[in-house]
Design a protein around this motif. Structure first.
Motif, PDB file in Angstrom:
ATOM      1  N   ASP A 157      -8.002   3.055   0.287  1.00 51.24           N
ATOM      2  CA  ASP A 157      -8.945   1.941   0.268  1.00 51.24           C
ATOM      3  C   ASP A 157      -8.268   0.726   0.890  1.00 51.24           C
ATOM      4  OD1 ASP A 157     -10.574  -0.236  -0.367  1.00 51.24           O
ATOM      5  OD2 ASP A 157     -11.267   0.694  -2.224  1.00 51.24           O
ATOM      6  N   PRO A 158      -8.840   0.115   1.927  1.00 47.99           N
ATOM      7  CA  PRO A 158      -8.181  -1.029   2.579  1.00 47.99           C
ATOM      8  C   PRO A 158      -7.988  -2.228   1.655  1.00 47.99           C
ATOM      9  CG  PRO A 158     -10.436  -0.755   3.365  1.00 47.99           C
ATOM     10  CD  PRO A 158     -10.119   0.454   2.557  1.00 47.99           C
ATOM     11  N   ASN A 159      -8.711  -2.270   0.536  1.00 50.88           N
ATOM     12  CA  ASN A 159      -8.601  -3.379  -0.400  1.00 50.88           C
ATOM     13  C   ASN A 159      -7.622  -3.093  -1.542  1.00 50.88           C
ATOM     14  OD1 ASN A 159     -10.668  -4.888   0.985  1.00 50.88           O
ATOM     15  ND2 ASN A 159     -12.183  -3.533   0.009  1.00 50.88           N
ATOM     16  N   LEU A 160      -6.889  -1.989  -1.451  1.00 49.17           N
ATOM     17  CA  LEU A 160      -6.008  -1.589  -2.543  1.00 49.17           C
ATOM     18  C   LEU A 160      -4.902  -2.611  -2.790  1.00 49.17           C
ATOM     19  CD1 LEU A 160      -5.585   0.740  -4.534  1.00 49.17           C
ATOM     20  CD2 LEU A 160      -4.047   1.790  -2.879  1.00 49.17           C
ATOM     21  N   ALA A 161      -4.267  -3.086  -1.718  1.00 43.03           N
ATOM     22  CA  ALA A 161      -3.186  -4.075  -1.869  1.00 43.03           C
ATOM     23  C   ALA A 161      -3.724  -5.380  -2.434  1.00 43.03           C
ATOM     24  CB  ALA A 161      -2.500  -4.294  -0.528  1.00 43.03           C
ATOM     25  N   ASP A 162      -4.899  -5.828  -1.956  1.00 43.69           N
ATOM     26  CA  ASP A 162      -5.486  -7.072  -2.465  1.00 43.69           C
ATOM     27  C   ASP A 162      -5.833  -6.933  -3.948  1.00 43.69           C
ATOM     28  OD1 ASP A 162      -5.282  -8.248   0.016  1.00 43.69           O
ATOM     29  OD2 ASP A 162      -7.293  -7.596   0.647  1.00 43.69           O
ATOM     30  N   ALA A 163      -6.326  -5.772  -4.339  1.00 44.32           N
ATOM     31  CA  ALA A 163      -6.661  -5.549  -5.746  1.00 44.32           C
ATOM     32  C   ALA A 163      -5.415  -5.611  -6.616  1.00 44.32           C
ATOM     33  CB  ALA A 163      -7.356  -4.200  -5.906  1.00 44.32           C
ATOM     34  N   MET A 165      -2.648  -7.314  -5.994  1.00 50.36           N
ATOM     35  CA  MET A 165      -2.204  -8.704  -6.096  1.00 50.36           C
ATOM     36  C   MET A 165      -3.141  -9.534  -6.964  1.00 50.36           C
ATOM     37  SD  MET A 165      -0.577  -9.527  -2.327  1.00 50.36           S
ATOM     38  CE  MET A 165      -1.925  -8.828  -1.363  1.00 50.36           C
ATOM     39  N   ASP A 166      -4.423  -9.203  -6.969  1.00 51.35           N
ATOM     40  CA  ASP A 166      -5.356  -9.901  -7.860  1.00 51.35           C
ATOM     41  C   ASP A 166      -5.021  -9.643  -9.323  1.00 51.35           C
ATOM     42  OD1 ASP A 166      -6.704 -10.975  -5.744  1.00 51.35           O
ATOM     43  OD2 ASP A 166      -8.278  -9.436  -5.711  1.00 51.35           O
ATOM     44  N   LEU A 167      -4.430  -8.492  -9.603  1.00 53.77           N
ATOM     45  CA  LEU A 167      -4.050  -8.141 -10.965  1.00 53.77           C
ATOM     46  C   LEU A 167      -2.664  -8.656 -11.344  1.00 53.77           C
ATOM     47  CD1 LEU A 167      -5.421  -4.499 -11.096  1.00 53.77           C
ATOM     48  CD2 LEU A 167      -6.372  -6.508 -12.220  1.00 53.77           C
ATOM     49  N   GLY A 168      -2.063  -9.454 -10.443  1.00 52.61           N
ATOM     50  CA  GLY A 168      -0.791 -10.096 -10.782  1.00 52.61           C
ATOM     51  C   GLY A 168       0.419  -9.554 -10.060  1.00 52.61           C
ATOM     52  N   GLN A 173       5.663  -5.947  -4.793  1.00 51.80           N
ATOM     53  CA  GLN A 173       5.268  -4.955  -5.790  1.00 51.80           C
ATOM     54  C   GLN A 173       4.052  -4.160  -5.346  1.00 51.80           C
ATOM     55  OE1 GLN A 173       4.880  -7.642  -9.138  1.00 51.80           O
ATOM     56  NE2 GLN A 173       6.809  -6.927 -10.046  1.00 51.80           N
ATOM     57  N   ALA A 174       3.119  -4.834  -4.687  1.00 52.19           N
ATOM     58  CA  ALA A 174       1.946  -4.126  -4.179  1.00 52.19           C
ATOM     59  C   ALA A 174       2.341  -3.079  -3.146  1.00 52.19           C
ATOM     60  CB  ALA A 174       0.960  -5.124  -3.563  1.00 52.19           C
ATOM     61  N   LEU A 175       3.365  -3.417  -2.354  1.00 57.33           N
ATOM     62  CA  LEU A 175       3.829  -2.472  -1.331  1.00 57.33           C
ATOM     63  C   LEU A 175       4.570  -1.299  -1.954  1.00 57.33           C
ATOM     64  CD1 LEU A 175       4.380  -1.700   1.655  1.00 57.33           C
ATOM     65  CD2 LEU A 175       6.419  -3.151   1.531  1.00 57.33           C
ATOM     66  N   THR A 176       5.561  -1.606  -2.828  1.00 51.45           N
ATOM     67  CA  THR A 176       6.456  -0.564  -3.331  1.00 51.45           C
ATOM     68  C   THR A 176       5.879   0.230  -4.486  1.00 51.45           C
ATOM     69  OG1 THR A 176       7.539  -2.203  -4.769  1.00 51.45           O
ATOM     70  CG2 THR A 176       8.501  -1.826  -2.580  1.00 51.45           C
ATOM     71  N   LYS A 177       4.988  -0.365  -5.290  1.00 51.09           N
ATOM     72  CA  LYS A 177       4.484   0.307  -6.478  1.00 51.09           C
ATOM     73  C   LYS A 177       3.053   0.816  -6.342  1.00 51.09           C
ATOM     74  CE  LYS A 177       7.508  -2.127  -9.702  1.00 51.09           C
ATOM     75  NZ  LYS A 177       8.312  -0.922  -9.983  1.00 51.09           N
ATOM     76  N   VAL A 178       2.381   0.385  -5.270  1.00 46.85           N
ATOM     77  CA  VAL A 178       0.992   0.814  -5.079  1.00 46.85           C
ATOM     78  C   VAL A 178       0.817   1.585  -3.771  1.00 46.85           C
ATOM     79  CG1 VAL A 178      -1.409   0.078  -4.898  1.00 46.85           C
ATOM     80  CG2 VAL A 178       0.138  -1.119  -6.464  1.00 46.85           C
ATOM     81  N   GLN A 182       1.323   6.038  -2.905  1.00 46.91           N
ATOM     82  CA  GLN A 182       0.115   6.721  -2.443  1.00 46.91           C
ATOM     83  C   GLN A 182       0.353   7.495  -1.148  1.00 46.91           C
ATOM     84  OE1 GLN A 182      -2.953   6.915  -3.924  1.00 46.91           O
ATOM     85  NE2 GLN A 182      -2.066   5.908  -5.714  1.00 46.91           N
ATOM     86  N   ILE A 183       1.251   6.991  -0.315  1.00 42.20           N
ATOM     87  CA  ILE A 183       1.502   7.643   0.981  1.00 42.20           C
ATOM     88  C   ILE A 183       2.805   8.428   0.977  1.00 42.20           C
ATOM     89  CG2 ILE A 183       0.204   5.867   2.224  1.00 42.20           C
ATOM     90  CD1 ILE A 183       2.883   4.666   3.094  1.00 42.20           C
ATOM     91  N   MET A 184       3.411   8.629  -0.210  1.00 44.34           N
ATOM     92  CA  MET A 184       4.701   9.309  -0.284  1.00 44.34           C
ATOM     93  C   MET A 184       4.675  10.714   0.323  1.00 44.34           C
ATOM     94  SD  MET A 184       7.835   9.088  -0.924  1.00 44.34           S
ATOM     95  CE  MET A 184       7.869   7.506  -1.774  1.00 44.34           C
ATOM     96  N   PRO A 185       3.618  11.520   0.134  1.00 42.63           N
ATOM     97  CA  PRO A 185       3.611  12.835   0.805  1.00 42.63           C
ATOM     98  C   PRO A 185       3.739  12.731   2.323  1.00 42.63           C
ATOM     99  CG  PRO A 185       1.936  12.763  -0.902  1.00 42.63           C
ATOM    100  CD  PRO A 185       2.457  11.363  -0.769  1.00 42.63           C
ATOM    101  N   GLY A 186       3.091  11.738   2.926  1.00 45.30           N
ATOM    102  CA  GLY A 186       3.218  11.540   4.370  1.00 45.30           C
ATOM    103  C   GLY A 186       4.610  11.101   4.768  1.00 45.30           C
ATOM    104  N   ILE A 187       5.245  10.254   3.925  1.00 45.77           N
ATOM    105  CA  ILE A 187       6.611   9.803   4.211  1.00 45.77           C
ATOM    106  C   ILE A 187       7.584  10.977   4.164  1.00 45.77           C
ATOM    107  CG2 ILE A 187       8.500   8.347   3.389  1.00 45.77           C
ATOM    108  CD1 ILE A 187       6.419   6.366   2.379  1.00 45.77           C
ATOM    109  N   VAL A 188       7.445  11.818   3.139  1.00 43.54           N
ATOM    110  CA  VAL A 188       8.338  12.980   3.012  1.00 43.54           C
ATOM    111  C   VAL A 188       8.131  13.943   4.184  1.00 43.54           C
ATOM    112  CG1 VAL A 188       8.873  14.996   1.602  1.00 43.54           C
ATOM    113  CG2 VAL A 188       8.449  12.787   0.506  1.00 43.54           C
ATOM    114  N   SER A 189       6.875  14.177   4.558  1.00 41.51           N
ATOM    115  CA  SER A 189       6.601  15.062   5.699  1.00 41.51           C
ATOM    116  C   SER A 189       7.203  14.500   6.981  1.00 41.51           C
ATOM    117  CB  SER A 189       5.092  15.243   5.864  1.00 41.51           C
ATOM    118  OG  SER A 189       4.524  15.851   4.727  1.00 41.51           O
TER     119      SER A 189
END
Length: 408
Positions: A157-163, A165-168, A173-178, A182-189
């Motif tokens: 969802d393109p609004n995932l990072a904004d959501a 940050m809206d939650l604090g 943290q939005a980058l590393t924890k959200v 979510q994209i870790m399978p692509g990173i490992v591949s």
């Protein structure tokens, strides 16, 4: 009809597996052959494994291959991940431009990329060696990492990072924890593809390296000009390591789940789940330190310990144990490169690749002398040996007075 199709499909799959794996089985079997023959198994022997471990150049090429692949994988994965995330949140024209730039290296023939990198290093007068080899591998691994990550980013969802940050959450943290989880399978591949591409590359490596720095693919290429079963031995070790890695990747998650279930029954008797990465990391670090320590040991008592002799010759003219015996006796390290033609040799020498000994043909010796690419010999150091040679092979037209060359 459906049953016949399934049977036919199984037969085709079986034949395909045999086609892919039978050569590997054949290679493993003949790595234990007592003779040099690649067609007749004459008896079980470990002589080729012993020759492999005594061959300094072969072991160094394996070391260089692994180090280059690990560093290139780490750097390209980090850079590729950051670039892919940034591209996903960029404007359309920026995204389109970066996508085209990223696709170009993958669509380009490898030989074009290799020559381009070689000319780049020559233009900026960068001595080719370990650094240029590493930069080249990082450059062609990054596009594959991005290619693996981009589909995962598109599914978010393109609004995932904004959501987040809206939650604090902070941007970090939005980058590393959200985003990243979510994209870790692509990173490992992407990381696995980058490691495979780096470990396997030959063409780009061949044109971007120098000063005797060779990876395993270059070493195998130079040794394939004559029968050398040591290639089978080192290839068998690579297959063994990969097989062990695949088995561990499949078994460890199962064991970890099993231990976690036992931990719930009897707390305190087993290690917590979170300590697994630390233990694995510690074991890896200890193994690396031991390997580096063993690799760095040199025979300090030998007369030429610490020195390196670089030789460039057409094919392998020396016996299989000659180099290792020479290194054992003198303590010096020998780096021997081979070429297929005088013209191939000339390109590397003209591009300032330095060697202690060249073995070209007579006409090429004359050209190298005219272009001031050879260093004059010191007569006082070779006169005793020159006196033993037949006069008919001395003082020839291409090198009067043997100022730059001696007969071989």
């Amino acid at each position: 009809m459906q049953k016949d199709k399934r049977i036919f499909g199984k037969v085709i799959m079986t034949l395909a597996l045999i086609f892919f794996y039978l050569p590997i089985v054949f290679m493993i079997i003949f790595s234990f052959n007592d003779s040099k023959s690649l067609t007749a198994f004459t008896g079980f022997s470990l002589r080729w494994y012993e020759a492999m471990f005594k061959n300094h150049g072969m072991m160094e090429s394996l070391y260089v291959t692994i180090v280059i692949a690990l560093i290139a994988t780490a750097v390209s994965t980090i850079v590729g991940t950051i670039t892919a995330i940034g591209m996903a949140y960029s404007k359309k024209w920026v995204k389109r431009y970066i996508q085209q730039v990223n696709d170009l290296p993958m669509m380009n023939p490898e030989i074009v990329t290799a020559i381009g990198l070689m000319l780049l290093f020559i233009t900026f007068q960068i001595d080719r060696g370990f650094t240029t080899l590493l930069l080249a591998h990082i450059a062609f691994c990054i596009p594959y990492v991005m290619l693996s990550i981009m589909p995962k980013l598109r599914s978010l969802d393109p609004n995932l990072a904004d959501a987040a940050m809206d939650l604090g959450a902070s941007p970090w943290q939005a980058l590393t924890k959200v985003i990243v989880p979510q994209i870790m399978p692509g990173i490992v591949s992407g990381a696995l593809i980058a490691f495979t591409m780096s470990f396997d590359d030959f063409i780009i490596s061949y044109f971007s390296t120098g000063q005797g720095v060779k990876n395993l693919s270059i070493m195998v290429y130079t040794m394939s000009k004559r029968v050398n079963p040591s290639i089978n031995a080192i290839s068998t070790l690579v297959v063994l390591f990969i097989t062990i890695g695949l088995v561990l990747m499949n078994i460890l998650p199962f064991l970890r789940k099993k231990m976690v279930k036992k931990e719930e029954v009897n707390m305190g008797e087993l290690l917590p789940k979170k300590k697994w990465p630390k233990i694995v990391g510690a074991v890896a670090i200890v193994a690396l330190v031991i390997g580096l320590f063993g690799w760095g040991r040199q025979a300090g008592s030998k007369p030429y310990a610490g020195q390196t002799l670089h030789i460039y010759m057409p094919g392998e003219y020396v016996g299989e144990n000659f180099i290792s015996d020479f290194e054992e006796e003198t303590g010096a390290k020998v780096v021997m490169d081979t070429f297929d033609s005088n013209e191939q040799m000339y390109i590397k020498v003209a591009n300032k690749d330095r060697y202690d000994i060249l073995i070209p043909s007579d006409y090429m010796i004359q050209r190298l002398i005219q272009e001031d690419l050879l260093q004059p010999l010191d007569p006082s150091r070779i006169q005793d040996s020159m006196d033993l040679l037949d006069s008919s092979v001395l003082d020839l037209a291409y090198d009067p007075h043997n100022a730059f060359s001696v007969p071989y």
